[in-house]
Scaffold this active site. Structure first.
Site, mmCIF file in Angstrom:
data_model
loop_
_atom_site.group_PDB
_atom_site.id
_atom_site.type_symbol
_atom_site.label_atom_id
_atom_site.label_comp_id
_atom_site.label_asym_id
_atom_site.label_seq_id
_atom_site.Cartn_x
_atom_site.Cartn_y
_atom_site.Cartn_z
ATOM 1 C CB SER A 86 69.741 100.731 10.294
ATOM 2 O OG SER A 86 71.012 100.139 10.203
ATOM 3 C CD GLU A 97 69.384 96.284 -0.932
ATOM 4 O OE1 GLU A 97 69.100 96.388 -2.140
ATOM 5 O OE2 GLU A 97 69.203 97.210 -0.096
ATOM 6 N N PRO A 98 71.813 92.726 3.604
ATOM 7 C CG PRO A 98 72.646 90.607 4.135
ATOM 8 C CD PRO A 98 71.781 91.330 3.137
ATOM 9 N NE ARG A 158 73.527 97.909 12.121
ATOM 10 C CZ ARG A 158 73.714 99.195 12.373
ATOM 11 N NH1 ARG A 158 74.626 99.564 13.247
ATOM 12 N NH2 ARG A 158 72.973 100.108 11.787
ATOM 13 N NE ARG A 167 76.423 102.763 14.544
ATOM 14 C CZ ARG A 167 75.945 102.165 15.621
ATOM 15 N NH1 ARG A 167 76.765 101.782 16.600
ATOM 16 N NH2 ARG A 167 74.652 101.940 15.759
ATOM 17 C CB CYS A 211 88.138 120.217 20.786
ATOM 18 S SG CYS A 211 89.908 120.299 21.103
ATOM 19 C CD GLU A 212 82.578 118.990 19.059
ATOM 20 O OE1 GLU A 212 81.561 119.119 19.785
ATOM 21 O OE2 GLU A 212 82.872 119.766 18.143
ATOM 22 C CE1 TYR A 256 76.126 102.080 7.507
ATOM 23 C CE2 TYR A 256 75.699 100.257 9.023
ATOM 24 C CZ TYR A 256 75.474 100.898 7.814
ATOM 25 O OH TYR A 256 74.594 100.354 6.902
#
Length: 488
Positions: A235, A313-314, A316, A370, A401-402, A431
């Site tokens: 990908s 199969e596009p 994105r 992502r 909280c990360e 995505y």
């Protein structure tokens, strides 16, 4: 003029204008008006934020439709040139709603789904089942049954176990089901390890050397018909070299399979990349189509086999660049950071520090996972105004909280960016909504489609009340702000 920050990654250039909207990363329908406000599909970003709130996913419908047409036209023309035809499926995993399914179907694409939920969305959109392909490495019996019952055009078999399961479902429904076999070509596309899906040690597909035995089993089943091999090499891929090499390896096996029966198709998957930053240089779809068509034709001639119908199969590359996410700035803080390669000891002779400006927004990893998952880079611009302030290096942080909750690792914004500013992050069509979560009990944002100056919600957002409604222990009257106990 501000100098380039020593904290900036090597690929990030200091912009001459921090208001610039590069067409490389922004949707086709984006511009900045005379007041400095960004518009998307003819709708002002400030109006979108006012009407629908932030965070907000915005999708440019005309961009999606154009990219779908371009993909179909490119593959159709190039494979016709070499003497065969092509099929193009939209990969729904990138982002699927009934509206998007209708757009791509209108433009001539089929739809690729990989779960019962995605299948239900495509069918609810009115997509012709014959133009639906069903993927998945662990399709449930119920999902297989639903796909066969609906009459989907193809089911991609991902393991030997699925041969019997699909054959039995087809027998129950009195159908002969067309299937493909997913194999691993051994080509590891130049991409993030988590995104490369054709190397051998992974959950998808079967080894290429097992194809002959497995296809013989498929052909022995009276309720199945074998269409051909399927492979997906990864990908966010730039260039055609990986596809060319994968096609060559698959066609070698196809030549062997043809000795025992027909192999009418070859599915080379998708994974075509897009630009997330101005440093990205994706290959135009026309060039990809031409190169892949040439290699398929040359290999078939070398092997002395007929050209198959070739499918793609596009996902994105159709939807990714059409999306923009809008956020509101909440807090800003400047953090002094040791410059890489220099001493972090402030008393050392070579100690050097620089300022990284953290700009926190009202979304984050719950609407775009992502960056946290893959270290993915994005771009950002102020959308509600223009500014002539000098560019300042910023990091756009989320509200979760990360410490890894980052939306944009590095870009330049005008130095007067302030709380309340409206920010826009482009290339979020793929995505982002698909991977969205309710982390920290944050509702997923709505998705709004824009076209010709009009905006409409195509996926409703979630409120706190929506989240509490799913919690069986919550008092829903109190959750809605109503006191039912009589207490003051």
């Amino acid at each position: 003029m501000t100098s380039r920050s020593p904290l900036a990654p090597d690929w990030l250039a200091l912009p001459a204008d921090a208001n610039d909207l590069s067409p490389i990363v922004w949707p086709l329908g984006v511009e900045r008006d005379s007041d400095g406000i960004v518009s998307i599909g003819g709708v002002l970003a400030t109006d979108l934020a006012s009407q629908f709130g932030t965070p907000l996913y915005v999708v440019d419908e005309q961009h999606v439709r154009l990219r779908a047409r371009q993909a179909l036209e490119a593959f159709t023309a190039e494979f016709a040139r070499v003497g065969t035809s092509a099929k193009v499926y939209y990969a729904g995993k990138a982002f699927l709603s009934t509206a998007v399914a209708r757009w791509v179907s209108d433009e001539g694409l089929g739809v690729d789904v990989c779960s019962g939920g995605e299948l239900a969305v495509a069918l609810a959109a009115g997509v012709d089942p014959a133009r639906i392909g069903m993927h998945g490495n662990n399709k449930s019996l119920a999902e297989i049954d639903a796909a066969v019952a609906a009459g989907v055009g193809t089911i991609v078999l991902d393991s030997e176990i699925e041969i019997g399961r699909v054959a039995e479902a087809a027998a129950r429904h009195g159908r002969v089901q067309a299937v493909r076999l997913r194999v691993n070509s051994g080509v590891h596309a130049h991409t993030h390890d988590f995104l490369a899906t054709a190397h051998e040690d992974q959950k998808f597909g079967l080894p290429l050397e097992a194809a002959a035995t497995v296809v013989a089993d498929i052909r022995s089943r009276p309720t199945l018909t074998f269409l051909g091999l399927h492979c997906h090499i990864g990908s966010q891929i730039f260039g055609a070299d990986g596809f060319a090499e994968s096609a060559a390896r698959l066609l070698e096996v196809q030549a062997q399979l043809l000795q025992a029966g027909p192999v009418p198709e070859l599915n080379l998957g998708g994974g075509f990349g897009i630009a997330y930053t101005t440093a990205d240089d994706p290959t135009p779809i026309s060039e990809l189509a031409a190169r892949i068509a040439d290699i398929v034709a040359a290999e078939c001639e070398r092997l002395g086999i007929p050209l198959p119908v070739v499918a793609f199969e596009p996902g994105r590359s159709i939807i990714g660049g059409a999306g923009v996410t809008l956020y509101e700035v909440g807090t800003i803080k400047d953090v002094s950071v040791a410059v890489p390669g220099m001493s972090s000891d402030p008393s050392a002779a070579d100690a050097t520090t620089a300022v990284r400006r953290y700009v926190s927004v009202d979304g984050g990893m719950s609407d775009n996972a992502r960056p946290a998952l893959y270290g993915a880079d994005y771009s950002v611009r102020i959308a509600g105004r223009a500014s002539d302030a000098d560019p300042t290096l910023v990091r756009i942080a989320g509200k979760h909280c990360e410490s890894g909750d980052i939306v944009v690792y590095a870009d330049y914004l005008p130095g007067d960016v302030a709380p309340g500013d409206l920010l826009a992050v482009p290339a979020t069509g793929a995505y982002c909504w698909s991977l969205a979560s309710n982390y920290n009990h944050v509702g997923r944002p709505p998705v709004v489609a824009v076209s010709d100056g009009e905006a409409r919600v195509i996926v409703r957002g979630e409120s706190i009340e929506d989240l509490l409604r799913r919690d069986t222990g919550a008092d829903h009257d109190q959750a809605a702000g109503r006191n039912t106990t009589g207490a003051s």
